[in-house]
Design an enzyme around this catalytic site. Sequence first.
Site, PDB file in Angstrom:
ATOM      1  N   ASN A 102       0.831  -1.212   0.000  1.00 48.07           N
ATOM      2  CA  ASN A 102       0.000   0.000   0.000  1.00 48.07           C
ATOM      3  C   ASN A 102       0.860   1.255   0.000  1.00 48.07           C
ATOM      4  O   ASN A 102       1.917   1.299   0.617  1.00 48.07           O
ATOM      5  CB  ASN A 102      -0.929   0.005   1.215  1.00 48.07           C
ATOM      6  CG  ASN A 102      -1.854  -1.199   1.215  1.00 48.07           C
ATOM      7  OD1 ASN A 102      -2.044  -1.817   0.166  1.00 48.07           O
ATOM      8  ND2 ASN A 102      -2.410  -1.539   2.363  1.00 48.07           N
ATOM      9  N   HIS A 119       5.786  -0.707  -2.884  1.00 51.52           N
ATOM     10  CA  HIS A 119       5.223  -0.041  -4.071  1.00 51.52           C
ATOM     11  C   HIS A 119       5.245   1.484  -3.946  1.00 51.52           C
ATOM     12  O   HIS A 119       4.563   2.168  -4.710  1.00 51.52           O
ATOM     13  CB  HIS A 119       3.804  -0.541  -4.355  1.00 51.52           C
ATOM     14  CG  HIS A 119       3.769  -1.958  -4.853  1.00 51.52           C
ATOM     15  ND1 HIS A 119       2.616  -2.717  -4.896  1.00 51.52           N
ATOM     16  CD2 HIS A 119       4.760  -2.755  -5.335  1.00 51.52           C
ATOM     17  CE1 HIS A 119       2.903  -3.913  -5.399  1.00 51.52           C
ATOM     18  NE2 HIS A 119       4.196  -3.965  -5.653  1.00 51.52           N
ATOM     19  N   GLU A 213     -11.642 -12.953   0.770  1.00 48.07           N
ATOM     20  CA  GLU A 213     -11.835 -14.104  -0.126  1.00 48.07           C
ATOM     21  C   GLU A 213     -10.573 -14.936  -0.058  1.00 48.07           C
ATOM     22  O   GLU A 213      -9.478 -14.393  -0.161  1.00 48.07           O
ATOM     23  CB  GLU A 213     -12.009 -13.638  -1.576  1.00 48.07           C
ATOM     24  CG  GLU A 213     -13.270 -12.842  -1.797  1.00 48.07           C
ATOM     25  CD  GLU A 213     -13.161 -11.946  -3.028  1.00 48.07           C
ATOM     26  OE1 GLU A 213     -12.193 -12.111  -3.805  1.00 48.07           O
ATOM     27  OE2 GLU A 213     -14.030 -11.094  -3.188  1.00 48.07           O
TER      28      GLU A 213
HETATM   29  C1  BJW Z   1     -10.205  -7.627   2.283  1.00 44.69           C
HETATM   30  C2  BJW Z   1     -11.042  -6.643   2.642  1.00 44.69           C
HETATM   31  C3  BJW Z   1     -11.169  -6.538   4.058  1.00 44.69           C
HETATM   32  C4  BJW Z   1     -11.085  -6.536   0.508  1.00 44.69           C
HETATM   33  N1  BJW Z   1     -10.445  -7.378   4.841  1.00 44.69           N
HETATM   34  N2  BJW Z   1      -9.483  -8.451   2.938  1.00 44.69           N
HETATM   35  C5  BJW Z   1       3.262 -11.990 -16.175  1.00 44.69           C
HETATM   36  C6  BJW Z   1       3.406 -12.957 -15.180  1.00 44.69           C
HETATM   37  C7  BJW Z   1       3.958 -12.645 -13.942  1.00 44.69           C
HETATM   38  C8  BJW Z   1       4.379 -11.336 -13.662  1.00 44.69           C
HETATM   39  C9  BJW Z   1       4.219 -10.407 -14.647  1.00 44.69           C
HETATM   40  C10 BJW Z   1       3.674 -10.725 -15.883  1.00 44.69           C
HETATM   41  N3  BJW Z   1       3.635  -9.596 -16.642  1.00 44.69           N
HETATM   42  C11 BJW Z   1       4.145  -8.569 -15.905  1.00 44.69           C
HETATM   43  C12 BJW Z   1       4.504  -9.047 -14.697  1.00 44.69           C
HETATM   44  C13 BJW Z   1       5.084  -8.267 -13.576  1.00 44.69           C
HETATM   45  C14 BJW Z   1       4.060  -7.327 -12.955  1.00 44.69           C
HETATM   46  C15 BJW Z   1       2.845  -8.140 -12.548  1.00 44.69           C
HETATM   47  O1  BJW Z   1       2.826  -8.775 -11.506  1.00 44.69           O
HETATM   48  N4  BJW Z   1       1.777  -8.121 -13.316  1.00 44.69           N
HETATM   49  C16 BJW Z   1       0.605  -8.929 -12.999  1.00 44.69           C
HETATM   50  C17 BJW Z   1      -0.651  -8.088 -13.170  1.00 44.69           C
HETATM   51  C18 BJW Z   1       0.637 -10.186 -13.829  1.00 44.69           C
HETATM   52  N5  BJW Z   1       4.698  -6.729 -11.789  1.00 44.69           N
HETATM   53  C19 BJW Z   1       5.454  -5.634 -11.900  1.00 44.69           C
HETATM   54  O2  BJW Z   1       5.597  -5.041 -12.963  1.00 44.69           O
HETATM   55  C20 BJW Z   1       6.185  -5.202 -10.658  1.00 44.69           C
HETATM   56  N6  BJW Z   1       7.559  -5.071 -10.928  1.00 44.69           N
HETATM   57  C21 BJW Z   1       8.321  -6.127 -11.251  1.00 44.69           C
HETATM   58  O3  BJW Z   1       7.872  -7.259 -11.328  1.00 44.69           O
HETATM   59  O4  BJW Z   1       9.644  -5.800 -11.469  1.00 44.69           O
HETATM   60  C22 BJW Z   1      10.548  -6.865 -11.825  1.00 44.69           C
HETATM   61  C23 BJW Z   1      11.439  -7.192 -10.648  1.00 44.69           C
HETATM   62  C24 BJW Z   1      10.898  -7.546  -9.433  1.00 44.69           C
HETATM   63  C25 BJW Z   1      11.715  -7.863  -8.362  1.00 44.69           C
HETATM   64  C26 BJW Z   1      13.058  -7.818  -8.502  1.00 44.69           C
HETATM   65  C27 BJW Z   1      13.616  -7.467  -9.721  1.00 44.69           C
HETATM   66  C28 BJW Z   1      12.793  -7.156 -10.800  1.00 44.69           C
HETATM   67  C29 BJW Z   1       5.666  -3.830 -10.178  1.00 44.69           C
HETATM   68  C30 BJW Z   1       4.268  -3.925  -9.665  1.00 44.69           C
HETATM   69  C31 BJW Z   1       3.753  -2.528  -9.303  1.00 44.69           C
HETATM   70  C32 BJW Z   1       2.318  -2.575  -8.796  1.00 44.69           C
HETATM   71  N7  BJW Z   1       1.818  -1.268  -8.655  1.00 44.69           N
HETATM   72  C33 BJW Z   1       0.439  -1.076  -8.197  1.00 44.69           C
HETATM   73  C34 BJW Z   1       0.000   0.388  -8.452  1.00 44.69           C
HETATM   74  C35 BJW Z   1       0.862   1.405  -7.808  1.00 44.69           C
HETATM   75  C36 BJW Z   1       0.397   1.831  -6.468  1.00 44.69           C
HETATM   76  C37 BJW Z   1      -0.918   2.573  -6.493  1.00 44.69           C
HETATM   77  O5  BJW Z   1      -1.243   3.267  -7.463  1.00 44.69           O
HETATM   78  O6  BJW Z   1      -1.623   2.467  -5.477  1.00 44.69           O
HETATM   79  O7  BJW Z   1       0.342  -1.433  -6.818  1.00 44.69           O
HETATM   80  S1  BJW Z   1      -0.744  -2.135  -8.989  1.00 44.69           S
HETATM   81  C38 BJW Z   1      -1.773  -2.335  -7.596  1.00 44.69           C
HETATM   82  O8  BJW Z   1      -1.836  -3.762  -7.300  1.00 44.69           O
HETATM   83  C39 BJW Z   1      -1.038  -1.664  -6.424  1.00 44.69           C
HETATM   84  C40 BJW Z   1      -1.150  -2.713  -5.362  1.00 44.69           C
HETATM   85  O9  BJW Z   1      -0.135  -2.549  -4.397  1.00 44.69           O
HETATM   86  C41 BJW Z   1      -1.061  -4.012  -6.126  1.00 44.69           C
HETATM   87  C42 BJW Z   1      -1.598  -5.218  -5.399  1.00 44.69           C
HETATM   88  O10 BJW Z   1      -2.974  -5.108  -5.165  1.00 44.69           O
HETATM   89  P1  BJW Z   1      -3.609  -5.703  -3.828  1.00 44.69           P
HETATM   90  O11 BJW Z   1      -3.076  -4.966  -2.670  1.00 44.69           O
HETATM   91  O12 BJW Z   1      -3.469  -7.167  -3.815  1.00 44.69           O
HETATM   92  O13 BJW Z   1      -5.154  -5.257  -4.004  1.00 44.69           O
HETATM   93  P2  BJW Z   1      -6.367  -6.015  -4.731  1.00 44.69           P
HETATM   94  O14 BJW Z   1      -7.417  -5.018  -4.966  1.00 44.69           O
HETATM   95  O15 BJW Z   1      -5.903  -6.791  -5.899  1.00 44.69           O
HETATM   96  O16 BJW Z   1      -6.851  -7.092  -3.651  1.00 44.69           O
HETATM   97  C43 BJW Z   1      -7.486  -6.721  -2.447  1.00 44.69           C
HETATM   98  C44 BJW Z   1      -7.779  -7.966  -1.647  1.00 44.69           C
HETATM   99  O17 BJW Z   1      -8.278  -7.577  -0.383  1.00 44.69           O
HETATM  100  C45 BJW Z   1      -8.845  -8.883  -2.280  1.00 44.69           C
HETATM  101  O18 BJW Z   1      -8.361 -10.242  -2.259  1.00 44.69           O
HETATM  102  C46 BJW Z   1     -10.057  -8.749  -1.354  1.00 44.69           C
HETATM  103  O19 BJW Z   1     -10.779  -9.967  -1.199  1.00 44.69           O
HETATM  104  C47 BJW Z   1      -9.398  -8.367  -0.062  1.00 44.69           C
HETATM  105  N8  BJW Z   1     -10.222  -7.532   0.811  1.00 44.69           N
HETATM  106  N9  BJW Z   1     -11.600  -5.987   1.608  1.00 44.69           N
HETATM  107  C48 BJW Z   1      -9.632  -8.303   4.255  1.00 44.69           C
HETATM  108  N10 BJW Z   1     -11.981  -5.638   4.636  1.00 44.69           N
END
Ligand code: BJW
Length: 241
Positions: A102, A119, A213
Site C-alpha cells: 500500500n 510499491h 476471499e
Molecule cells: C479484504 C477486505 C477486508 C477486501 N479485509 N481483505 C506476467 C506474469 C507474472 C508477472 C508479470 C507478468 N507480466 C508482468 C509481470 C510483472 C508485474 C505483474 O505482476 N503483473 C501482474 C498483473 C501479472 N509486476 C510488476 O511489474 C512489478 N515489478 C516487477 O515485477 O519488477 C521486476 C522485478 C521484481 C523484483 C526484482 C527485480 C525485478 C511492479 C508492480 C507494481 C504494482 N503497482 C500497483 C500500483 C501502484 C500503487 C498505487 O497506485 O496504489 O500497486 S498495482 C496495484 O496492485 C497496487 C497494489 O499494491 C497491487 C496489489 O494489489 P492488492 O493490494 O493485492 O489489491 P487487490 O485489490 O488486488 O486485492 C485486495 C484484496 O483484499 C482482495 O483479495 C479482497 O478480497 C481483499 N479484501 N476488503 C480483508 N476488509
Amino acid sequence: MKAYTPQLWNFGPKSKLVILTGAGISAESGIRTFRDSGGLWEDHRVEDVATPEGFARNPGMVIEFYNQRRLELSHVRPNPAHEAIACLGNRLAERLLLVTQNIDNLHERGGSKQVEHMHGELLKLRCLRDERHVIDFAGVQNIDFPCPQCGAKMRPHIVWFGEIPFDMDAIQDALQCCTHFVFVGTSSQVYPAAGFRKVAKAVGAKVLCINLEVEADDPYTDLIIQGKAGIEVPLWVDSMP
Ligand code: BJW
C-alpha cells in the site's frame, strides 16, 4: 489448507515473522481496493495511471490521479488491523518485518515504526532526473513542481508496472530466514509480492492467509482466516504468545 489455530501456527520465542499487507487491510478505513467490485481499476485503466508509459503520455492526468488519492488520506484513519499489527511490532521488535504494497500511510499512523513500502508512498515525490532525490510531500503536486535539489520535474514516488519494487534485498533477506509468513488483504495477483508466500514456504515457514476471499487449495498456504481484516487481524494478534 486448514483453518487457523494457535496450536497449528506454533509461534515460539525464537520465531521470525514477515507480514505482507495489501489494499484489503485499508478497505475498512475507506480506501478503495484495486480489483474488487467498485475497485480503482473499474474507473481507471491500469495502462494509463500505473505504468511509466502512461505517465510519459499524459503526466498531468497521472499526477492528478495521485493528487486525488493523496487528498483522500486526510479523510481516513487507521483501523484496528493497522493498530493490532503495530502492537505486535512492539512485542516482536526485530523478529517482525512488515511489508506493505500500500502507498497510504495508515500503518505508520496506526503506530508501526518500520514499514517497507515496496510499491512506494503517496506522501513522497521523486525527481525525474535523479531517483535519489526523494522528498516528503503532502500537498497537491503541480506538473511543473521542481526538485528542490536540482530543479528537474518530479513524479509521484510510486512503483508502476514494469518498475522494480523498493527494498527487495531487505525483503528477500527476511523471507529467507522467516519461520512464519502472513499475507493480509491482498489478491496475490501482482508480482513479486504474489510470490513471497512461495519463497517463505520453500524455506519451511508456516504460511497464513487473512483475507475476505480465500483461494481454495493454494499449495503455498497452510492456514487461513477468512473475514474482514479489521476484525480478524486483532483476534489473530491476541492469539499470538
Ligand atoms: C479484504 C477486505 C477486508 C477486501 N479485509 N481483505 C506476467 C506474469 C507474472 C508477472 C508479470 C507478468 N507480466 C508482468 C509481470 C510483472 C508485474 C505483474 O505482476 N503483473 C501482474 C498483473 C501479472 N509486476 C510488476 O511489474 C512489478 N515489478 C516487477 O515485477 O519488477 C521486476 C522485478 C521484481 C523484483 C526484482 C527485480 C525485478 C511492479 C508492480 C507494481 C504494482 N503497482 C500497483 C500500483 C501502484 C500503487 C498505487 O497506485 O496504489 O500497486 S498495482 C496495484 O496492485 C497496487 C497494489 O499494491 C497491487 C496489489 O494489489 P492488492 O493490494 O493485492 O489489491 P487487490 O485489490 O488486488 O486485492 C485486495 C484484496 O483484499 C482482495 O483479495 C479482497 O478480497 C481483499 N479484501 N476488503 C480483508 N476488509
